[in-house]
Structures are given as C-alpha cells and as structure tokens.
Design a protein around this motif. Structure first.
Motif, PDB file in Angstrom:
ATOM      1  N   MET A 184      12.265  -6.700  -6.744  1.00  0.00           N
ATOM      2  CA  MET A 184      11.295  -6.502  -5.832  1.00  0.00           C
ATOM      3  C   MET A 184      10.453  -5.357  -5.885  1.00  0.00           C
ATOM      4  SD  MET A 184      14.116  -7.395  -2.550  1.00  0.00           S
ATOM      5  CE  MET A 184      12.984  -7.115  -1.695  1.00  0.00           C
ATOM      6  N   PHE A 185      10.977  -4.166  -6.133  1.00  0.00           N
ATOM      7  CA  PHE A 185      10.061  -3.139  -6.309  1.00  0.00           C
ATOM      8  C   PHE A 185       8.903  -3.193  -7.348  1.00  0.00           C
ATOM      9  CE2 PHE A 185       9.557   0.965  -8.356  1.00  0.00           C
ATOM     10  CZ  PHE A 185       8.629   1.539  -7.332  1.00  0.00           C
ATOM     11  N   PHE A 186       9.319  -3.329  -8.775  1.00  0.00           N
ATOM     12  CA  PHE A 186       8.861  -3.550  -9.982  1.00  0.00           C
ATOM     13  C   PHE A 186       7.457  -4.836  -9.677  1.00  0.00           C
ATOM     14  CE2 PHE A 186      12.249  -1.299 -11.952  1.00  0.00           C
ATOM     15  CZ  PHE A 186      11.451  -0.254 -12.297  1.00  0.00           C
ATOM     16  N   ALA A 187       8.010  -5.647  -8.886  1.00  0.00           N
ATOM     17  CA  ALA A 187       7.009  -6.913  -8.857  1.00  0.00           C
ATOM     18  C   ALA A 187       5.804  -6.546  -8.113  1.00  0.00           C
ATOM     19  CB  ALA A 187       7.457  -8.217  -7.977  1.00  0.00           C
ATOM     20  N   VAL A 188       5.588  -5.829  -7.169  1.00  0.00           N
ATOM     21  CA  VAL A 188       4.376  -5.559  -6.459  1.00  0.00           C
ATOM     22  C   VAL A 188       4.057  -4.058  -6.301  1.00  0.00           C
ATOM     23  CG1 VAL A 188       4.451  -7.603  -5.200  1.00  0.00           C
ATOM     24  CG2 VAL A 188       5.666  -5.503  -4.301  1.00  0.00           C
ATOM     25  N   ASP A 189       4.862  -3.157  -7.072  1.00  0.00           N
ATOM     26  CA  ASP A 189       4.576  -1.653  -6.859  1.00  0.00           C
ATOM     27  C   ASP A 189       3.227  -1.382  -7.435  1.00  0.00           C
ATOM     28  OD1 ASP A 189       5.041   1.368  -6.412  1.00  0.00           O
ATOM     29  OD2 ASP A 189       5.075   1.252  -8.440  1.00  0.00           O
ATOM     30  N   ASN A 190       2.948  -1.933  -8.903  1.00  0.00           N
ATOM     31  CA  ASN A 190       1.569  -1.622  -9.482  1.00  0.00           C
ATOM     32  C   ASN A 190       0.532  -2.139  -8.665  1.00  0.00           C
ATOM     33  OD1 ASN A 190       2.697   0.143 -11.459  1.00  0.00           O
ATOM     34  ND2 ASN A 190       3.108  -1.496 -12.876  1.00  0.00           N
ATOM     35  N   ALA A 191       0.620  -3.258  -8.086  1.00  0.00           N
ATOM     36  CA  ALA A 191      -0.558  -4.022  -7.558  1.00  0.00           C
ATOM     37  C   ALA A 191      -0.725  -3.103  -6.223  1.00  0.00           C
ATOM     38  CB  ALA A 191      -0.021  -5.343  -7.133  1.00  0.00           C
ATOM     39  N   LEU A 192       0.281  -2.521  -5.563  1.00  0.00           N
ATOM     40  CA  LEU A 192      -0.035  -1.833  -4.151  1.00  0.00           C
ATOM     41  C   LEU A 192      -0.776  -0.506  -4.779  1.00  0.00           C
ATOM     42  CD1 LEU A 192       0.202  -1.076  -1.426  1.00  0.00           C
ATOM     43  CD2 LEU A 192       2.719  -0.173  -1.948  1.00  0.00           C
ATOM     44  N   ALA A 193      -0.321   0.002  -5.856  1.00  0.00           N
ATOM     45  CA  ALA A 193      -0.867   1.382  -6.102  1.00  0.00           C
ATOM     46  C   ALA A 193      -2.465   1.090  -6.710  1.00  0.00           C
ATOM     47  CB  ALA A 193      -0.197   2.072  -7.482  1.00  0.00           C
ATOM     48  N   ILE A 194      -2.637   0.215  -7.904  1.00  0.00           N
ATOM     49  CA  ILE A 194      -3.775  -0.203  -7.997  1.00  0.00           C
ATOM     50  C   ILE A 194      -4.940  -0.440  -6.967  1.00  0.00           C
ATOM     51  CG2 ILE A 194      -5.168  -1.918  -9.490  1.00  0.00           C
ATOM     52  CD1 ILE A 194      -2.920  -1.889 -11.299  1.00  0.00           C
ATOM     53  N   SER A 195      -4.511  -1.015  -5.781  1.00  0.00           N
ATOM     54  CA  SER A 195      -5.572  -1.251  -4.915  1.00  0.00           C
ATOM     55  C   SER A 195      -5.903  -0.077  -4.010  1.00  0.00           C
ATOM     56  CB  SER A 195      -4.859  -2.091  -3.972  1.00  0.00           C
ATOM     57  OG  SER A 195      -3.784  -1.649  -3.116  1.00  0.00           O
ATOM     58  N   LEU A 196      -5.285   1.128  -4.375  1.00  0.00           N
ATOM     59  CA  LEU A 196      -5.271   2.581  -3.581  1.00  0.00           C
ATOM     60  C   LEU A 196      -5.751   3.346  -4.560  1.00  0.00           C
ATOM     61  CD1 LEU A 196      -1.698   2.428  -1.782  1.00  0.00           C
ATOM     62  CD2 LEU A 196      -3.948   1.963  -0.794  1.00  0.00           C
ATOM     63  N   LEU A 197      -6.418   3.102  -5.745  1.00  0.00           N
ATOM     64  CA  LEU A 197      -6.930   4.125  -6.664  1.00  0.00           C
ATOM     65  C   LEU A 197      -8.052   4.669  -6.130  1.00  0.00           C
ATOM     66  CD1 LEU A 197      -6.732   2.132 -10.120  1.00  0.00           C
ATOM     67  CD2 LEU A 197      -5.172   4.009  -9.312  1.00  0.00           C
ATOM     68  N   PRO A 198      -8.316   5.925  -6.274  1.00  0.00           N
ATOM     69  CA  PRO A 198      -9.274   6.826  -5.721  1.00  0.00           C
ATOM     70  C   PRO A 198     -10.879   6.596  -6.309  1.00  0.00           C
ATOM     71  CG  PRO A 198      -7.445   8.251  -6.176  1.00  0.00           C
ATOM     72  CD  PRO A 198      -7.015   7.059  -6.848  1.00  0.00           C
ATOM     73  N   SER A 199     -10.824   6.174  -7.511  1.00  0.00           N
ATOM     74  CA  SER A 199     -12.035   5.958  -8.078  1.00  0.00           C
ATOM     75  C   SER A 199     -11.924   4.707  -9.133  1.00  0.00           C
ATOM     76  CB  SER A 199     -12.507   7.056  -8.793  1.00  0.00           C
ATOM     77  OG  SER A 199     -13.776   6.858  -9.649  1.00  0.00           O
TER      78      SER A 199
END
Length: 429
Positions: free
Chosen positions: A346-361
């Motif tokens: 559950m964590f690995f499935a979307v953790d990267n997608a969540l973080a990429i959507s929040l990238l500063p630049s």
C-alpha cells in the motif's frame, strides 16, 4: 497570436514511450536484486563467518550503515550532475551505465573480501555506485511519465523492489559460496540495466546549464527549503520514518533467528529468510499493483500511504512478542511477514507518485528526487547503527536479552509516526 483551445476533459493523458515502463521495471529489478540480496542476508552470513555470531550485529551495523552513508551522498550528487549533463549520450544514460558497472565490480570484491575492513570498503563502493544509477533511473519517471499515470507506474515499479528481495533471498539459499551469492545478482543487474539504458529515449541537453557548477551548487544538492515547500518537507519526513521502521525486520531477521530461536545454522537461516520474504513479496506485489491502480482511479494518494504505515506499525509491534510464543513463534513470524507485505505494498504503490507531485522544481527533477531519496537511504544508514551498536546491545543488557524485541518495538513507533505525519500534507489528497 491566437491561443490553442484547452483540451476537452475527456482527452486521455499522454502515455509513456512504448515499452518504457516494462524496461524500467526490469532494470530497477536487476539493480535492487544486486544491492538488496546482500542486505537481506548475504552480508550477515558473510560477517558471521568472519567474526562469529556474538560480534556480528555490531559489525553488520558498521558495514551496512557506512555503506548507506555513501548511498546517501551519492544519490543527490548524481541527481544534480544528471540534471546538468550535456553528454550526447543523454542526461541519464551515462550515470546508469557507469553506476551499474562499478557496482557489479564492487560486489564481486565484497564476496572475495577476507576481512571486515576490506568488506567495508567494497560495500561502500557498491552502495555509492548503485545509487548513482538509481538517481538517474528514478528521474526518468518524471521525464517520461505524465502525472495522471504515475500512480500505476509507481505501483508497477515499486513492486520490483520486493520481487528483487524475494529472488535475492532464493538465490542466497541455493547458491553455494559467497562469490556466487554476490556475483550472480550483479550479473543480472548488468544485463537488465544495460538493456534499459540502451533503449531509453533519453533527454539530451542542447546547451549547458546557465549557472556554473561550484561547491555551493553541489552542497545545495542535499537540501531544500521546507519553509517554501512545507508539503514536500512533510512527505520527506513521513517517508523517512516509515522507511526507518520498515527496514528493521529485513536487515536483522537472520540474526534474530539465531539469537532468539536458536537457529545457529546459516543455511537454515537463509532458507527461512527466503520463505519469509517470499510470503511478504507475494502480498506486497498484489497490494502494490492494486493499490497504485485504485489510487489513480479515485485520485487519492494520502490514505494509501497512511494505511500502509499503520499496518507496518502493527506488524512490527507483534513481532516483538514472537520469541515468547514457543513453537508457534516461527509460524507467527511467517504470517506477520505476509501482512507486512500488504502494508508495504500500500505504501510503495503511491508514495513516489505522491512525492513527485510535490517536487519543488520541475527544472531540477533529478536533484529533488535525490533529496527525496535521502529519505530512503538515510534510514538504511541509521538503522544498522541504531540497531547493532545501540538498541540491541542496550536491550540485551537491560532487558535480559530482549534487545531484538526492543528494536522492533521502536521500529513500530517510527512507522506509526510516519503514517500520522501524512495528515500534515495540505496540497495533495
């Protein structure tokens, strides 16, 4: 000049290049297989043979922890350099090929090391080189996969990590001798990683970056301003705590079996390790793929990250009592590994997608992903030191030999805290 009309709502999001996700998943699988097989048991068995069981926790903490520090430094630096690379071979490809090549040679050196100091040097080289490749390969997701598809892609790519763990555990249990245990995964990484790099539709810079490369810009590879990007900061801290807790059981399972269950034979340890990881991976893969797809459909990320962290916290809390369950303890461990896989999936499935959507630049994608991946690599460095040098020895001394249970209980607290911090992210759902 007339502006183009907006795309209608029904227009599908663009797709990643044909075959890209498949090749990326296989390339990542090879790299994870090469570096995680030693972490999942190869190093602990090698060190047991070199120094004996009593000294193994501290020496394992020294070797794996120091190696993770090299990973911590290498990934952000490689990300920064990759973003600036103006090679005619592309921005990412040189780092993928170079990193995998050095990693493979260093892993062979690990197998041949006759003592802990040489093993330490070789493992640090392997970890540093592997994370150069990881930094560049991870940036290709942001380069080529549109936002609307990143949940499912992250689920697929995320699933290869546990598959690498499972296959690595099986190889450890069937391959005779340290040389084959380290060299075979490395060879697989070379084949699959080079294939991915060769077929990668890599971005090519037509001009060097405007800003010169200097010490200040290199040091900035390791930082971001959480005051300007608070949601990225909370995502980073949440990931860090959950990863710190998640790695606790995998890194010390073989020594836990020997110390708490009397499983002194290293071959038996590796066989149980392979079975446990197989169960965990089976559930993790299903949860990861299903979770990533469902996350894309419902348009939500945070509930999956939170839920995964809470499940992992509950599992680790129960692991602490397994030595007191007698003959049922080993069976309970296997069940818990399967449930742990669900939470991790559950964590690995979307953790990267969540973080990429929040990238500063968007202009420093690989650099920011490198900073994010410190949340992956720093726990791998801190965890062995905390466990092998501090928590387990102190727990054994003060709690009558319950050092491993104390460590897993602390890991449960880390996962719980990480899950709760997801609620502080405001700009994502």
């Amino acid at each position: 000049m007339l502006e183009s009309p907006p795309l209608p709502a029904a227009t599908p999001a663009p797709q990643a290049p044909h075959g890209f996700v498949r090749r990326l998943a296989l390339g990542q699988f090879g790299m994870y297989l090469a570096v995680l097989a030693p972490v999942m048991g190869g190093l602990s068995v090698k060190i047991q043979d070199l120094v004996g069981l009593d000294d193994a926790p501290a020496q394992l903490g020294l070797v794996s922890g120091t190696g993770a520090l090299f990973a911590l430094v290498a990934q952000p630096l490689a990300g920064r350099l990759s973003d600036r690379c103006a090679s005619r071979f592309g921005m990412r490809r040189p780092f993928i090929v170079g990193g995998i090549s050095v990693m493979a040679l260093a892993l062979v050196a690990c197998a041949l090391a006759p003592n802990v100091p040489l093993l330490l040097v070789a493992w640090c080289a392997a970890q540093g080189a592997a994370n150069v490749a990881f930094a560049a390969a991870g940036a290709t997701v942001a380069d080529h996969v549109p936002e609307a598809r990143r949940g499912s892609v992250s689920g697929i790519v995320g699933a290869v990590t546990p598959i690498g763990i499972m296959i690595g555990s099986v190889l450890l249990s069937v391959l005779p001798g340290d040389l084959l245990r380290f060299a075979v995964p490395a060879a697989i990484a070379v084949v699959l990683g080079f294939w991915f790099a060769a077929r990668l539709p890599d971005r090519v810079r037509t001009a060097p970056p405007d800003e010169p490369l200097n010490l200040r810009s290199l040091l900035l590879s390791f930082v971001f301003d959480p005051r300007k990007h608070p949601d990225f900061g909370w995502a980073w801290l949440s990931k860090f705590l959950i990863m710190l807790g998640y790695g606790a059981l995998a890194g010390y399972l073989t020594l836990f079996l020997a110390a708490e269950f009397g499983m002194d034979d290293t071959g038996e340890q590796l066989r149980f390790n392979a079975l446990a990881n197989g169960l965990s991976v089976a559930t993790l893969v299903v949860a990861s793929v299903v979770g990533g797809t469902v996350s894309d459909r419902v348009g939500r990320r945070k509930p999956f990250v939170m839920g995964g962290g809470l499940v992992m916290a509950a599992v680790l809390a129960v692991v602490t009592v397994t030595p007191y369950l007698g003959d049922a303890g080993l069976g309970t461990l296997l069940v818990l590994e399967a449930v742990l896989g669900i939470g991790a999936g559950m964590f690995f499935a979307v953790d990267n997608a969540l973080a990429i959507s929040l990238l500063p630049s968007q202009d420093d994608t690989a650099k920011d992903l490198g900073v994010l991946n410190i949340a992956n690599t720093l726990p791998a460095s801190l965890s062995p030191f905390l466990a092998g040098v501090v928590v387990i020895p102190v727990g054994n001394a003060l709690l009558g030999g319950a050092g491993y249970s104390l460590w897993f209980g602390l890991a449960a607290v880390f996962c719980l805290a990480g899950a709760l911090l997801v609620t502080r992210i405001r700009s994502a759902v």
